[in-house]
Design an enzyme around this catalytic site. Structure first.
Site, PDB file in Angstrom:
ATOM      1  CE  LYS A  13      -2.073  -1.068   3.898  1.00  0.00           C
ATOM      2  NZ  LYS A  13      -1.417  -2.334   4.264  1.00  0.00           N
ATOM      3  NE  ARG A  88      -4.926  -1.265   9.565  1.00  0.00           N
ATOM      4  CZ  ARG A  88      -3.813  -0.765   9.026  1.00  0.00           C
ATOM      5  NH1 ARG A  88      -3.798   0.430   8.532  1.00  0.00           N
ATOM      6  NH2 ARG A  88      -2.736  -1.504   8.985  1.00  0.00           N
ATOM      7  NE  ARG A 127       7.845  -2.322   6.405  1.00  0.00           N
ATOM      8  CZ  ARG A 127       6.517  -2.326   6.402  1.00  0.00           C
ATOM      9  NH1 ARG A 127       5.880  -1.612   5.505  1.00  0.00           N
ATOM     10  NH2 ARG A 127       5.841  -3.048   7.261  1.00  0.00           N
ATOM     11  NE  ARG A 139       5.634  -0.276  10.326  1.00  0.00           N
ATOM     12  CZ  ARG A 139       4.606  -0.445   9.508  1.00  0.00           C
ATOM     13  NH1 ARG A 139       4.650   0.089   8.288  1.00  0.00           N
ATOM     14  NH2 ARG A 139       3.562  -1.118   9.893  1.00  0.00           N
ATOM     15  NE  ARG A 150       1.717  -4.855  11.061  1.00  0.00           N
ATOM     16  CZ  ARG A 150       2.871  -4.723  10.398  1.00  0.00           C
ATOM     17  NH1 ARG A 150       3.987  -5.249  10.892  1.00  0.00           N
ATOM     18  NH2 ARG A 150       2.932  -4.075   9.271  1.00  0.00           N
TER      19      ARG A 150
HETATM   20  P1  AP5 Z   1       4.799  -1.569   1.925  1.00  0.00           P
HETATM   21  O1  AP5 Z   1       4.492  -0.755   0.719  1.00  0.00           O
HETATM   22  O2  AP5 Z   1       5.475  -0.897   3.048  1.00  0.00           O
HETATM   23  O3  AP5 Z   1       3.493  -2.332   2.426  1.00  0.00           O
HETATM   24  P2  AP5 Z   1       2.243  -1.801   3.239  1.00  0.00           P
HETATM   25  O4  AP5 Z   1       1.040  -2.442   2.661  1.00  0.00           O
HETATM   26  O5  AP5 Z   1       2.273  -0.319   3.339  1.00  0.00           O
HETATM   27  O6  AP5 Z   1       2.571  -2.480   4.646  1.00  0.00           O
HETATM   28  P3  AP5 Z   1       2.484  -1.918   6.113  1.00  0.00           P
HETATM   29  O7  AP5 Z   1       3.272  -2.849   6.967  1.00  0.00           O
HETATM   30  O8  AP5 Z   1       2.858  -0.470   6.194  1.00  0.00           O
HETATM   31  O9  AP5 Z   1       0.958  -2.063   6.379  1.00  0.00           O
HETATM   32  P4  AP5 Z   1       0.175  -2.026   7.661  1.00  0.00           P
HETATM   33  O10 AP5 Z   1      -1.189  -1.939   7.157  1.00  0.00           O
HETATM   34  O11 AP5 Z   1       0.446  -3.113   8.615  1.00  0.00           O
HETATM   35  O12 AP5 Z   1       0.794  -0.763   8.452  1.00  0.00           O
HETATM   36  P5  AP5 Z   1       0.274   0.683   8.785  1.00  0.00           P
HETATM   37  O13 AP5 Z   1       1.448   1.545   8.888  1.00  0.00           O
HETATM   38  O14 AP5 Z   1      -0.829   1.083   7.907  1.00  0.00           O
HETATM   39  O15 AP5 Z   1       5.670  -2.810   1.426  1.00  0.00           O
HETATM   40  C1  AP5 Z   1       6.252  -3.705   2.350  1.00  0.00           C
HETATM   41  C2  AP5 Z   1       7.599  -4.213   1.779  1.00  0.00           C
HETATM   42  O16 AP5 Z   1       7.341  -4.979   0.626  1.00  0.00           O
HETATM   43  C3  AP5 Z   1       8.569  -3.105   1.336  1.00  0.00           C
HETATM   44  O17 AP5 Z   1       9.863  -3.503   1.622  1.00  0.00           O
HETATM   45  C4  AP5 Z   1       8.348  -3.009  -0.173  1.00  0.00           C
HETATM   46  O18 AP5 Z   1       9.494  -2.581  -0.833  1.00  0.00           O
HETATM   47  C5  AP5 Z   1       7.998  -4.444  -0.522  1.00  0.00           C
HETATM   48  N1  AP5 Z   1       7.059  -4.553  -1.641  1.00  0.00           N
HETATM   49  C6  AP5 Z   1       5.979  -3.770  -1.903  1.00  0.00           C
HETATM   50  N2  AP5 Z   1       5.335  -4.182  -3.006  1.00  0.00           N
HETATM   51  C7  AP5 Z   1       6.019  -5.279  -3.457  1.00  0.00           C
HETATM   52  C8  AP5 Z   1       5.848  -6.158  -4.564  1.00  0.00           C
HETATM   53  N3  AP5 Z   1       4.840  -5.989  -5.438  1.00  0.00           N
HETATM   54  N4  AP5 Z   1       6.740  -7.158  -4.719  1.00  0.00           N
HETATM   55  C9  AP5 Z   1       7.773  -7.333  -3.838  1.00  0.00           C
HETATM   56  N5  AP5 Z   1       7.997  -6.525  -2.758  1.00  0.00           N
HETATM   57  C10 AP5 Z   1       7.118  -5.518  -2.572  1.00  0.00           C
HETATM   58  O19 AP5 Z   1      -0.343   0.460  10.253  1.00  0.00           O
HETATM   59  C11 AP5 Z   1       0.471   0.181  11.371  1.00  0.00           C
HETATM   60  C12 AP5 Z   1      -0.385   0.099  12.627  1.00  0.00           C
HETATM   61  O20 AP5 Z   1      -0.988   1.374  12.862  1.00  0.00           O
HETATM   62  C13 AP5 Z   1      -1.543  -0.875  12.584  1.00  0.00           C
HETATM   63  O21 AP5 Z   1      -1.159  -2.191  12.920  1.00  0.00           O
HETATM   64  C14 AP5 Z   1      -2.491  -0.266  13.608  1.00  0.00           C
HETATM   65  O22 AP5 Z   1      -2.077  -0.553  14.926  1.00  0.00           O
HETATM   66  C15 AP5 Z   1      -2.309   1.217  13.380  1.00  0.00           C
HETATM   67  N6  AP5 Z   1      -3.266   1.742  12.391  1.00  0.00           N
HETATM   68  C16 AP5 Z   1      -2.960   2.297  11.188  1.00  0.00           C
HETATM   69  N7  AP5 Z   1      -4.075   2.659  10.534  1.00  0.00           N
HETATM   70  C17 AP5 Z   1      -5.104   2.340  11.340  1.00  0.00           C
HETATM   71  C18 AP5 Z   1      -6.512   2.450  11.211  1.00  0.00           C
HETATM   72  N8  AP5 Z   1      -7.075   2.970  10.114  1.00  0.00           N
HETATM   73  N9  AP5 Z   1      -7.278   1.989  12.218  1.00  0.00           N
HETATM   74  C19 AP5 Z   1      -6.733   1.470  13.341  1.00  0.00           C
HETATM   75  N10 AP5 Z   1      -5.408   1.323  13.525  1.00  0.00           N
HETATM   76  C20 AP5 Z   1      -4.595   1.765  12.530  1.00  0.00           C
HETATM   77 MG    MG Z   2       2.428   1.079   4.933  1.00  0.00          MG
END
Ligand code: AP5
Ligand code: MG
Length: 282
Positions: A13, A88, A127, A139, A150
């Site tokens: 994402k 979410r 990552r 992280r 998660r």
């Molecule tokens: P990356 O692009 O970073 O993936 P991502 O989907 O952004 O993964 P996240 O870990 O950031 O998602 P998340 O939903 O757990 O975290 P968030 O910060 O939103 O890619 C990952 C890796 O893969 C990278 O190294 C990249 O290079 C590689 N990659 C990407 N695409 C690829 C491909 N096609 N092929 C190969 N490699 C690839 O949330 C964190 C925490 O915050 C949550 O757990 C929760 O506690 C809280 N939170 C956030 N939003 C909310 C909400 N709306 N409601 C409640 N709690 C929330």
């Molecule tokens: Mg992310």
């Protein structure tokens, strides 16, 4: 353009959101990034969110909805935005619907990045390695143990959004197992196909149509009248991004569907309806 990127942790994402930001010049609204910033700054929200995030659970809906509501009021969001990691939960999605309605904003599409769970751990490990190599702080939730939690949160609380947006004819699914570059290309193809972005050709044709329509209508002929009326009809006739379109997107070949080719060539979007109908039948 107003988009939601939906997908499990590590599905790409953030990666795709940044590419969209660069290409279309709209803002990325990542609740994860905002919450991490709040944790780092030790704000009241950060203090509440810190342990929840570290455990892999979701931060309460009212907190993230409040953050997004404030953020959507900022002038830079007026041009469009990519929501990354929000909504979410179903209550968050309902709150977003309400917010957008109040702000007279319409969502263009929800793009789901579908990735096999078995690939996610590897991605998160990559990552971690990349962040370490850049000298950045890793992280706290990027461990195998927290990732499992998660993922469990994603399955039980976020996955229902696939049905939520599919029912509202907004959902488009992309195979997130492809390379980063291919996923980007597919997203751009979809955005063009649904008319969320205009191609250069379509822009020029639209300008031509506007100029034509602005001319004193010499011609009260049918075709002139049609030309002037076209934009209205177009908007009405064009189907929203929906199940049918999503199916088409998944099944279709790499080439643009006839509808988007027509649009790229400046033809009214009406053709899209026919194509979509055909696809639905197929
Ligand atoms: P990356 O692009 O970073 O993936 P991502 O989907 O952004 O993964 P996240 O870990 O950031 O998602 P998340 O939903 O757990 O975290 P968030 O910060 O939103 O890619 C990952 C890796 O893969 C990278 O190294 C990249 O290079 C590689 N990659 C990407 N695409 C690829 C491909 N096609 N092929 C190969 N490699 C690839 O949330 C964190 C925490 O915050 C949550 O757990 C929760 O506690 C809280 N939170 C956030 N939003 C909310 C909400 N709306 N409601 C409640 N709690 C929330
Ligand atoms: Mg992310």
């Amino acid at each position: 353009m107003r988009l939601i990127l939906l997908g499990p942790p590590g599905s790409g994402k953030g990666t795709q959101a940044q590419r969209l930001v660069q290409r279309y010049g709209i803002v990325q609204l990542s609740t994860g990034e905002m919450l991490r910033a709040a944790v780092a700054a030790q704000t009241p929200v950060g203090l509440k969110a810190k342990d929840i995030m570290a455990s892999g659970a979701l931060v309460p809906d009212e907190i993230v909805v409040g953050i997004i509501s404030d953020r959507l009021d900022q002038p830079d969001a007026a041009k469009g935005f990519i929501l990354d990691g929000f909504p979410r939960t179903v209550p968050q999605a309902e709150a977003l619907d309400e917010l957008l309605k109040r702000k007279h904003m319409r969502l263009d599409a929800v793009i789901e990045l579908r990735v096999n769970e078995s690939a996610l751990l590897q991605r998160v490990e990559t990552r971690v390695a990349e962040m370490r190599a850049r000298g950045e702080e890793v992280r706290i939730d990027d461990t195998q143990e927290v990732l499992t939690k998660r993922l469990a949160s994603y399955r039980s609380l976020t996955e229902p959004l696939i049905h939520y947006y599919s029912e509202r004819r907004k959902l488009l699914t992309v195979d997130g197992m492809m390379t980063i570059e291919h996923v980007t290309r597919e997203i751009n193809r979809i955005l063009t196909a649904i008319g969320a972005v205009e191609t250069k050709g379509a822009k020029a044709a639209a300008a031509k149509r506007t100029a034509k329509a602005a001319k004193p209508a010499a011609k009260t002929s049918k075709s002139a009248a049609k030309g002037a009326g076209a934009p209205k009809k177009t908007a009405k006739a064009y189907p929203k991004a929906g199940k049918t379109a999503a199916k088409g997107v998944k099944k279709s070949s790499r080439r643009l569907p006839a509808s988007s080719k027509a649009r790229a060539a400046g033809k009214p979007r009406r053709a899209a309806k026919k194509v979509t109908k055909k696809r639905a039948k197929a």
